[in-house]
Design an enzyme around this catalytic site. Sequence first.
Site, PDB file in Angstrom:
ATOM      1  N   TYR A 142       0.882  -1.172   0.000  1.00  0.00           N
ATOM      2  CA  TYR A 142       0.000   0.000   0.000  1.00  0.00           C
ATOM      3  C   TYR A 142       0.917   1.219   0.000  1.00  0.00           C
ATOM      4  O   TYR A 142       1.367   1.680   1.041  1.00  0.00           O
ATOM      5  CB  TYR A 142      -0.917  -0.016   1.223  1.00  0.00           C
ATOM      6  CG  TYR A 142      -1.762   1.229   1.386  1.00  0.00           C
ATOM      7  CD1 TYR A 142      -2.413   1.799   0.296  1.00  0.00           C
ATOM      8  CD2 TYR A 142      -1.910   1.832   2.630  1.00  0.00           C
ATOM      9  CE1 TYR A 142      -3.183   2.932   0.437  1.00  0.00           C
ATOM     10  CE2 TYR A 142      -2.688   2.971   2.787  1.00  0.00           C
ATOM     11  CZ  TYR A 142      -3.318   3.519   1.696  1.00  0.00           C
ATOM     12  OH  TYR A 142      -4.082   4.649   1.833  1.00  0.00           O
ATOM     13  N   ASP A 183      -2.172  -1.164  -4.010  1.00  0.00           N
ATOM     14  CA  ASP A 183      -2.488   0.235  -4.304  1.00  0.00           C
ATOM     15  C   ASP A 183      -1.176   1.001  -4.423  1.00  0.00           C
ATOM     16  O   ASP A 183      -0.521   1.295  -3.428  1.00  0.00           O
ATOM     17  CB  ASP A 183      -3.362   0.798  -3.184  1.00  0.00           C
ATOM     18  CG  ASP A 183      -3.787   2.236  -3.442  1.00  0.00           C
ATOM     19  OD1 ASP A 183      -3.340   2.818  -4.447  1.00  0.00           O
ATOM     20  OD2 ASP A 183      -4.551   2.779  -2.624  1.00  0.00           O
ATOM     21  N   HIS A 300     -12.315   1.722  -3.833  1.00  0.00           N
ATOM     22  CA  HIS A 300     -11.531   0.999  -4.839  1.00  0.00           C
ATOM     23  C   HIS A 300     -12.302  -0.251  -5.253  1.00  0.00           C
ATOM     24  O   HIS A 300     -13.192  -0.716  -4.535  1.00  0.00           O
ATOM     25  CB  HIS A 300     -10.168   0.573  -4.293  1.00  0.00           C
ATOM     26  CG  HIS A 300      -9.241   1.706  -3.994  1.00  0.00           C
ATOM     27  ND1 HIS A 300      -8.065   1.923  -4.685  1.00  0.00           N
ATOM     28  CD2 HIS A 300      -9.302   2.681  -3.051  1.00  0.00           C
ATOM     29  CE1 HIS A 300      -7.454   2.984  -4.188  1.00  0.00           C
ATOM     30  NE2 HIS A 300      -8.187   3.461  -3.196  1.00  0.00           N
TER      31      HIS A 300
END
Length: 517
Positions: A142, A183, A300
């Site tokens: 992330y 991400d 998302h």
Amino acid sequence: MKIVSWNINGIRATRVGLKETLDSLDADIICLQETKVTRDLLDEPSAIVEGYNSYFSFSRVRSGYSGVATFCKSSTTPQAAEEGLSGVFCNRTGSVGCYGNTEQFLEEELQSLDQEGRAVLTQHRILNCEDKEETLTVINVYCPRADPEKPERKTYKLRFYHLLQTRAEAILQNGGHVIILGDVNTSHRPLDHCDPTDLETFEENPGRQWLNQFLGDPIPSQKGDSETVMPPSAGSGLFYDSFRYFHPTQKNAFTCWCSASGARQTNYGTRIDYILGNRELVESEFLDSVIMPEVEGSDHCPVKAFMKCQPIAANKCPPLCTKYLPEFAGRQQKLLQFLVKKENTLGNTTEESSELTGTPSFTEGADISTVRKRPSDKLNSTSKKKSKIVTKNGQGNLLSFFKPERQKLTMATECNPIEVPICKKEKTVQKDLQPATPAVKYNKPQTAFWKSLLKGPPPPPNCKGHSEPCVLRTVKKAGPNCGRQFYVCARPEGHSSNPQARCNFFLWLTKKAGCED
């Protein structure tokens, strides 16, 4: 073999149970980002899911912030797992290793880059399409977001990128394959952004420049997408963007939308979630890579990759597995105690308890009906009283079982009954509770007066694009307009060419609301 990555935006905020959520994704390895849970807040339903083994990385700086987790099916149990990219927080037993050259990073910087809980590595054994065993390392990340109002976060993000590249390339050079997924917080190409604006400014973004040199040119897939034209800035890196490898020209393929503006309704978003694989792996083992916009529950959507290879499960989970944490391992041990007979332990406990309490121990052939438990209040008696009752053999005096409990009787006799007065004037009370009709008639002119005085806010104006009532917004950003309110179109944000999207109507409200510093 199927792999899924999803920024879940809070692992405890799922609409259904976590197991049901994981099963619905239908994957062997599921990597979640932004779990927003620290170790002290991690509960057992989130940590231990039937049919999966999990590996978490928690934020050490803030609660309810960042965090990643990898869930592997039992058939895909990894042989090694590790938290972080630098190795600062990892346990050497069962770790992945291969950290590369980190001399450009200070020890404090490495610790800072890993203390926000942004990476988990799992290493698996796979059987490739040629029936050969190989190693596959999955890096769940992330990546940080560069806040425009915090310049130091921009530097932090770039340093995290460089540490990620150092670690991934070191593992790749050591043999086996590497997948980086999660991400990344940067849209790579103008095709991956709903509104790229000026292309020159778009390419100057440091995050995109890093992706340009980290990723290689995707080879047109076998589905006939030979018209692919890559910009001159395309790099010659060791990894491929698997989605663009199979879908190089697909438009409006976004994975993240702004929830506040309702941009998902008009698909006005960006593609910042990736599944990146080393070149050889993508070319030989990947079948397809897709996005899953139909899956809701976060700002998302998941991304998914299909592979030819088959997973080979390890015999035992690595030490990082969540089920080995003391707070969860202890619960399992207690459950095991109910299934194992411990005769000696029970025998010793009975003898010790009989000696401490002065109660007779049960022996074989004894008449159980003659044995009575002593009252619980006798356990709190003084040592002097116990010495009179307990005999030399450690058995209690029979008189103690028949001795009247004067203290309890005394307390009972001393308690006086509580007298509750009974209201005998029910008619009077009911009469008082009845509404007064004259008062209601008297309040009608007052109500009309206050309504004329306090009219409330005026109705919102209609937007010029759709002639629909607008919504009232408040400026939250610090500055001269902080606290000011304004009217905008109530429709969701979208491209200017979309008639269903929000129009450009804007109107300041004259009155200024308060704004907290």
